[in-house]
Motif scaffolding. Structure first.
Motif, mmCIF file in Angstrom:
data_model
loop_
_atom_site.group_PDB
_atom_site.id
_atom_site.type_symbol
_atom_site.label_atom_id
_atom_site.label_comp_id
_atom_site.label_asym_id
_atom_site.label_seq_id
_atom_site.Cartn_x
_atom_site.Cartn_y
_atom_site.Cartn_z
ATOM 1 N N ALA A 65 0.926 -1.220 -0.039
ATOM 2 C CA ALA A 65 0.098 0.050 0.106
ATOM 3 C C ALA A 65 0.815 1.084 -0.020
ATOM 4 O O ALA A 65 0.521 2.332 -0.558
ATOM 5 N N ILE A 66 1.940 1.082 0.667
ATOM 6 C CA ILE A 66 2.844 2.391 0.548
ATOM 7 C C ILE A 66 3.595 2.632 -0.897
ATOM 8 O O ILE A 66 3.881 3.596 -1.244
ATOM 9 N N LEU A 67 3.885 1.369 -1.290
ATOM 10 C CA LEU A 67 4.569 1.601 -2.742
ATOM 11 C C LEU A 67 3.259 1.774 -3.598
ATOM 12 O O LEU A 67 3.644 2.692 -4.731
ATOM 13 N N LEU A 68 2.475 0.989 -3.829
ATOM 14 C CA LEU A 68 1.333 1.200 -4.817
ATOM 15 C C LEU A 68 -0.072 1.020 -4.225
ATOM 16 O O LEU A 68 -0.613 0.018 -4.049
ATOM 17 N N PRO A 69 -0.379 2.307 -3.630
ATOM 18 C CA PRO A 69 -1.765 2.159 -2.720
ATOM 19 C C PRO A 69 -3.124 1.497 -3.426
ATOM 20 O O PRO A 69 -3.457 0.513 -2.817
ATOM 21 N N PRO A 70 -3.402 1.731 -4.734
ATOM 22 C CA PRO A 70 -4.506 0.832 -5.388
ATOM 23 C C PRO A 70 -4.324 -0.630 -5.316
ATOM 24 O O PRO A 70 -5.237 -1.417 -5.013
ATOM 25 N N LEU A 71 -3.093 -0.955 -5.475
ATOM 26 C CA LEU A 71 -2.954 -2.536 -5.373
ATOM 27 C C LEU A 71 -3.062 -3.045 -4.077
ATOM 28 O O LEU A 71 -3.662 -4.207 -3.860
#
Length: 52
Positions: A9-15
Motif C-alpha cells: 500500500a505504501i508503494l502502490l496504494p490501489p494494489l
C-alpha cells in the motif's frame, strides 16, 4: 499478511486496497485519491487494510 499489504500500500496504494477488498468501491475511491495526490492514496490504503 497484513504487513505485506501495508508495504504494498505504501508503494502502490490501489494494489494494496485491491488485495484487501477487490473491485469494491474502496478500490475506485483509492484510485481517485491517488490521482489527486500520492499521500491521500497511501493514507486511505493503510486505513482500509488496518480496519479489516
Amino acid at each position: 499478511m497484513d504487513i505485506i499489504r501495508i508495504i504494498i500500500a505504501i508503494l502502490l496504494p490501489p494494489l494494496g486496497v485491491f488485495l484487501q477488498v477487490g473491485f469494491a468501491g474502496a478500490f475506485w475511491l483509492n484510485i481517485l485519491l491517488t490521482l489527486f495526490g500520492y499521500l491521500p492514496g497511501i493514507i486511505h490504503a493503510v486505513w482500509i487494510i488496518a480496519r479489516r
